[in-house]
Motif scaffolding. Structure first.
Motif, PDB file in Angstrom:
ATOM      1  N   ALA A   1     -85.447  62.136 -22.122  1.00 53.85           N
ATOM      2  CA  ALA A   1     -86.037  63.477 -22.135  1.00 53.85           C
ATOM      3  C   ALA A   1     -86.771  63.722 -23.446  1.00 53.85           C
ATOM      4  CB  ALA A   1     -84.962  64.536 -21.917  1.00 53.85           C
ATOM      5  N   HIS A   2     -86.131  63.381 -24.554  1.00 46.20           N
ATOM      6  CA  HIS A   2     -86.737  63.573 -25.867  1.00 46.20           C
ATOM      7  C   HIS A   2     -88.055  62.800 -25.963  1.00 46.20           C
ATOM      8  CE1 HIS A   2     -87.247  62.956 -30.233  1.00 46.20           C
ATOM      9  NE2 HIS A   2     -86.790  64.191 -30.295  1.00 46.20           N
ATOM     10  N   ALA A   3     -88.041  61.553 -25.556  1.00 50.58           N
ATOM     11  CA  ALA A   3     -89.253  60.730 -25.610  1.00 50.58           C
ATOM     12  C   ALA A   3     -90.369  61.342 -24.764  1.00 50.58           C
ATOM     13  CB  ALA A   3     -88.947  59.310 -25.142  1.00 50.58           C
ATOM     14  N   CYS A   4     -90.031  61.843 -23.590  1.00 55.41           N
ATOM     15  CA  CYS A   4     -91.040  62.455 -22.712  1.00 55.41           C
ATOM     16  C   CYS A   4     -91.621  63.712 -23.331  1.00 55.41           C
ATOM     17  CB  CYS A   4     -90.448  62.761 -21.340  1.00 55.41           C
ATOM     18  SG  CYS A   4     -90.166  61.285 -20.339  1.00 55.41           S
ATOM     19  N   TRP A   5     -90.790  64.544 -23.972  1.00 49.24           N
ATOM     20  CA  TRP A   5     -91.310  65.763 -24.591  1.00 49.24           C
ATOM     21  C   TRP A   5     -92.247  65.446 -25.754  1.00 49.24           C
ATOM     22  CZ3 TRP A   5     -86.011  68.057 -23.586  1.00 49.24           C
ATOM     23  CH2 TRP A   5     -86.071  68.939 -22.496  1.00 49.24           C
ATOM     24  N   ILE A   6     -91.922  64.424 -26.535  1.00 52.83           N
ATOM     25  CA  ILE A   6     -92.800  64.030 -27.630  1.00 52.83           C
ATOM     26  C   ILE A   6     -94.134  63.524 -27.067  1.00 52.83           C
ATOM     27  CG2 ILE A   6     -93.114  62.379 -29.524  1.00 52.83           C
ATOM     28  CD1 ILE A   6     -91.144  64.698 -30.115  1.00 52.83           C
ATOM     29  N   GLN A   7     -94.070  62.706 -26.023  1.00 51.51           N
ATOM     30  CA  GLN A   7     -95.297  62.209 -25.401  1.00 51.51           C
ATOM     31  C   GLN A   7     -96.095  63.352 -24.773  1.00 51.51           C
ATOM     32  OE1 GLN A   7     -94.494  58.938 -22.698  1.00 51.51           O
ATOM     33  NE2 GLN A   7     -92.959  58.127 -24.097  1.00 51.51           N
ATOM     34  N   ALA A   8     -95.395  64.309 -24.164  1.00 51.55           N
ATOM     35  CA  ALA A   8     -96.078  65.462 -23.569  1.00 51.55           C
ATOM     36  C   ALA A   8     -96.824  66.243 -24.654  1.00 51.55           C
ATOM     37  CB  ALA A   8     -95.073  66.370 -22.861  1.00 51.55           C
ATOM     38  N   ALA A   9     -96.193  66.434 -25.798  1.00 47.93           N
ATOM     39  CA  ALA A   9     -96.850  67.145 -26.898  1.00 47.93           C
ATOM     40  C   ALA A   9     -98.131  66.433 -27.302  1.00 47.93           C
ATOM     41  CB  ALA A   9     -95.897  67.261 -28.095  1.00 47.93           C
ATOM     42  N   ASN A  10     -98.082  65.112 -27.377  1.00 46.51           N
ATOM     43  CA  ASN A  10     -99.276  64.344 -27.731  1.00 46.51           C
ATOM     44  C   ASN A  10    -100.382  64.515 -26.696  1.00 46.51           C
ATOM     45  OD1 ASN A  10     -98.068  63.382 -30.077  1.00 46.51           O
ATOM     46  ND2 ASN A  10     -97.296  61.542 -29.077  1.00 46.51           N
ATOM     47  N   MET A  11    -100.015  64.519 -25.424  1.00 47.91           N
ATOM     48  CA  MET A  11    -101.017  64.672 -24.365  1.00 47.91           C
ATOM     49  C   MET A  11    -101.623  66.078 -24.374  1.00 47.91           C
ATOM     50  SD  MET A  11    -101.362  61.752 -22.976  1.00 47.91           S
ATOM     51  CE  MET A  11    -100.939  61.017 -24.552  1.00 47.91           C
TER      52      MET A  11
END
Length: 100
Positions: free
Chosen positions: A61-71
């Protein structure tokens, strides 16, 4: 995609079908990434983070939220990027965080 995301999260929690939800989101990520649709990619990553969080997969979940922020940043939506970073930070403060 948000209503689909809600439906997939709900189905995953109710029927133990998280793997199916993750697979569907992964396919959506490939499609949106192929067309460089950064906003939709951010939405999918955010929803995928919620699926992982709902079943205790904090690291994913943490990794996905960080990637979402980048996108979202790439798409020019700093408010959504900030929200995703905030969710990642809130999760990081929890005692069980990042223990795969």
């Amino acid at each position: 995609m948000n209503s689909l995301g809600s439906a997939l999260r709900q189905a995953g929690r109710q029927a133990g079908r998280v793997a199916e939800a993750v697979k569907a989101y992964s396919e959506a990520l490939e499609i949106f990434g192929e067309f460089a649709h950064w906003y939709r990619t951010g939405q999918v990553l955010h929803n995928l983070a919620l699926v992982h969080e709902s079943v205790g997969h904090e690291f994913e979940a943490h990794a996905c939220w960080i990637q979402a922020a980048n996108m979202f940043n790439r798409a020019g939506d700093t408010a959504k990027a900030d929200r995703s970073r905030k969710l990642a930070a809130e999760q990081a403060r929890q005692p069980h965080h990042l223990t795969p």
